[in-house]
Design a protein around this motif. Structure first.
Motif, mmCIF file in Angstrom:
data_model
loop_
_atom_site.group_PDB
_atom_site.id
_atom_site.type_symbol
_atom_site.label_atom_id
_atom_site.label_comp_id
_atom_site.label_asym_id
_atom_site.label_seq_id
_atom_site.Cartn_x
_atom_site.Cartn_y
_atom_site.Cartn_z
ATOM 1 N N HIS A 1 0.860 -1.181 0.000
ATOM 2 C CA HIS A 1 0.000 0.000 0.000
ATOM 3 C C HIS A 1 0.898 1.233 0.000
ATOM 4 O O HIS A 1 2.007 1.192 0.533
ATOM 5 C CB HIS A 1 -0.891 -0.009 1.249
ATOM 6 N N TRP A 2 0.393 2.322 -0.593
ATOM 7 C CA TRP A 2 1.170 3.553 -0.712
ATOM 8 C C TRP A 2 1.865 3.933 0.595
ATOM 9 O O TRP A 2 3.029 4.321 0.622
ATOM 10 C CB TRP A 2 0.216 4.655 -1.141
ATOM 11 N N PHE A 3 1.125 3.808 1.708
ATOM 12 C CA PHE A 3 1.654 4.240 3.004
ATOM 13 C C PHE A 3 2.819 3.375 3.488
ATOM 14 O O PHE A 3 3.466 3.698 4.474
ATOM 15 C CB PHE A 3 0.557 4.217 4.078
ATOM 16 N N ASP A 4 3.063 2.238 2.808
ATOM 17 C CA ASP A 4 4.113 1.315 3.251
ATOM 18 C C ASP A 4 5.502 1.687 2.731
ATOM 19 O O ASP A 4 6.497 1.061 3.119
ATOM 20 C CB ASP A 4 3.815 -0.115 2.762
ATOM 21 N N GLY B 1 2.943 -4.759 5.732
ATOM 22 C CA GLY B 1 2.508 -3.363 5.663
ATOM 23 C C GLY B 1 1.094 -3.210 6.168
ATOM 24 O O GLY B 1 0.620 -4.020 6.981
ATOM 25 N N MET B 2 0.420 -2.147 5.708
ATOM 26 C CA MET B 2 -0.938 -1.847 6.164
ATOM 27 C C MET B 2 -1.892 -3.028 5.962
ATOM 28 O O MET B 2 -2.770 -3.266 6.767
ATOM 29 C CB MET B 2 -1.495 -0.650 5.376
ATOM 30 N N ILE C 1 -4.182 -3.920 9.265
ATOM 31 C CA ILE C 1 -3.917 -3.343 10.579
ATOM 32 C C ILE C 1 -5.084 -2.483 11.051
ATOM 33 O O ILE C 1 -5.323 -2.335 12.239
ATOM 34 C CB ILE C 1 -2.590 -2.542 10.522
ATOM 35 N N VAL C 2 -5.815 -1.904 10.103
ATOM 36 C CA VAL C 2 -6.914 -1.000 10.448
ATOM 37 C C VAL C 2 -8.235 -1.600 9.964
ATOM 38 O O VAL C 2 -8.323 -2.079 8.832
ATOM 39 C CB VAL C 2 -6.693 0.383 9.802
ATOM 40 N N GLY D 1 -8.026 1.622 0.549
ATOM 41 C CA GLY D 1 -7.456 0.403 0.006
ATOM 42 C C GLY D 1 -6.664 -0.449 0.973
ATOM 43 O O GLY D 1 -5.766 -1.158 0.556
ATOM 44 N N PHE D 2 -6.975 -0.399 2.277
ATOM 45 C CA PHE D 2 -6.307 -1.327 3.195
ATOM 46 C C PHE D 2 -6.927 -2.703 2.987
ATOM 47 O O PHE D 2 -7.872 -3.093 3.650
ATOM 48 C CB PHE D 2 -6.482 -0.912 4.650
ATOM 49 N N GLY D 3 -6.399 -3.455 2.049
ATOM 50 C CA GLY D 3 -6.959 -4.762 1.755
ATOM 51 C C GLY D 3 -8.144 -4.683 0.813
ATOM 52 O O GLY D 3 -8.726 -5.695 0.460
ATOM 53 N N GLU D 4 -8.511 -3.475 0.400
ATOM 54 C CA GLU D 4 -9.589 -3.311 -0.560
ATOM 55 C C GLU D 4 -9.003 -2.862 -1.884
ATOM 56 O O GLU D 4 -7.874 -2.452 -1.974
ATOM 57 C CB GLU D 4 -10.578 -2.241 -0.092
#
Ligand SMILES: [Fe+2]
Length: 466
Positions: free
Chosen positions: A59-62, A102-103, A248-249, A307-310
């Motif tokens: 994910h981008w945040f990773d 990651g996320m 994670i969220v 998009g956390f897993g989506e």
């Protein structure tokens, strides 16, 4: 990293989300227009830039933190960029592969990695600030990482002289009157929230634990002259799910949403909580005290879709819109008002007005919604007193980030200054550093600095005047 043979399916690695693999230091760059002589200093922006081939669940945040800088002075502009040399990045570089999840997918490190880097990799990838002459790359789930301003070398993680007892948000606020740095730290483990203030010299002057019923992803907050405002929103850290290898969220709307207003000289017992229907907000524009009320403007969405897993395009209501909450401490009532029907995020103001009543706000305009959220094509300047707005669109096929306000040192009005932004030309696959006159967004850019290669999209930065 060779990805040309097989096209990626991960949208966070396509187009200008893809990382760059070099670190540059340029001389004066070609400029269209004229760089304002009053702008002497450096614009620094953090960004997500994986240093080794990321996992499929990336994910981008990773991504690993990378600082992109544009130095302005003597009418010239120079560009440089550096990875933040975190312990995790160095370990992964040495091994030549991704060692952490990651996320969307947590992994437990082995004992050696746990000892060397930690349970999670401090990504230092979300913001970069200067306080008390220290340059700090921020990531909300860990300590800040200190860097050297001269050459952007990495010094390492810091607990700010023992001030921190847990993570530090990537969205601290500076009190414009005192120079105090006001921030929170949100943790997955109790106590889930702390409020802090450092004075202008960097010394800890306040540290207050604040009670929360559960750990939540609290990304930003608001500080007024007298209050700190916390957003207890139902994006819950799911520790059990995470340890089972899941995201994670977790979005948990059954918990509703709460906004807490705490006197800056008070503690957890003094927090006034206002209950609302579930919503999410990554970012707030500003907030201010108005008699017995606190007014907060931010970018509100009905839902949490990043998009956390989506993997889907958000509906219009799921992407943030500028919104106002008026929290009446006398009556306990909340009044809400939509300030814009256009999708937008990355709100900024003239930070000299932080926590005080501001007239102007600058919000990145999401021209289209995609699997990666908003495709930002311009900046909206809101005149909140008049209830009007003007828009600057950077051009066809152009995608921008957060517009950072750089005040004119010779100016007096709140909007005397410039808006700084990296802008990507998706057709030419190039980037520019664009300077707009904040007084008039209908005008052409004051200057466009032509960068030597594209600068990947990234979250937050700041103008650091000399
Ligand atoms: Fe942010």
């Amino acid at each position: 990293m060779s990805v040309e043979a097989e096209p990626t399916v991960n949208p966070w690695l396509e187009g200008n989300f893809a990382p760059v693999d070099d670190e540059l230091d340029t001389g004066p760059l070609p400029v269209t227009g004229e760089i304002p002589a009053a702008l002497t200093g450096e614009y620094l922006r953090n960004g997500f830039n994986p240093a080794v081939t990321p996992r499929p669940s990336y994910h981008w945040f990773d991504g690993d933190g990378m600082i992109h800088g544009v130095r302005l002075g003597d009418g010239a502009a120079r560009y440089r960029n550096r990875w933040v040399q975190t312990k995790g990045l160095q370990a992964e570089r040495r091994e030549g592969r991704s060692l952490y999840g990651g996320m969307a997918e947590f992994t437990v490190p082995d004992a050696d990695l746990l000892a060397e880097v930690g349970m999670v990799k401090n990504l230092a990838n979300t913001n970069i600030i200067r306080h008390a002459d220290r340059l700090l790359a921020l990531w909300e789930a860990g300590h800040p990482t200190e860097m050297v301003a001269d050459d952007l070398a990495t010094i390492g993680e810091t607990d700010l002289g023992g001030a921190l007892v847990g993570p530090m948000t990537a969205h601290p606020k500076t009190d414009p009157d005192t120079g105090a740095l006001c921030f929170f730290g949100a943790s997955g483990f109790a106590p889930y929230l702390h409020y802090y203030e450092l004075d202008a010299a960097g010394a800890l002057v306040r540290r207050e634990p604040v009670d929360l019923p559960r750990p939540v992803m609290m990304h930003d907050f608001v500080v007024t002259e007298r209050h700190a405002v916390f957003f207890d929103l139902p994006a819950v850290f799911d520790i059990e799910g995470m340890l089972a290898g899941g995201p994670i969220v977790r979005w948990a709307p059954e918990h509703g949403a709460r906004i807490g207003v705490m006197p800056r000289d008070g503690g957890s017992a003094d927090v006034r909580w206002f209950e609302l229907d579930p919503f999410y907000a990554f970012h707030f524009l500003n907030g201010w005290d108005d008699g017995d009320a606190v007014v907060v403007d931010g970018c509100r969405a009905d839902d949490l879709v990043v998009g956390f897993g989506e993997d889907r395009v958000p509906a219009a209501g799921e992407f943030p819109h500028l919104h106002r909450w008026r929290l009446d401490l006398g009556t306990g009532a909340v009044t809400e008002e939509a300030l814009d029907d256009r999708s937008g995020d990355f709100p900024r103001i003239n930070d000299d007005h932080a926590g005080r009543r501001n007239r102007y706000g600058y919000v990145a305009h999401a021209g289209a919604l995609t699997r990666t959220g908003g495709r930002f094509d311009g900046v909206v300047k809101h005149d909140l007193d008049a209830g009007t707005s003007t828009v600057h669109r950077y051009g066809d096929h152009h995608v921008c980030g957060e517009a950072v306000f750089a005040p004119d040192p010779d100016g007096h009005a709140e909007d005397d200054g410039w808006l700084l932004n990296f802008v990507y030309d998706a057709e030419a696959d190039t980037s520019e550093f664009v300077i707009l006159d904040a007084r008039d967004l209908t005008a052409d850019p004051v200057a466009r600095v032509h960068l030597p290669r594209r600068v990947p999209f990234g979250p937050h930065g700041n103008w650091l005047p000399d």
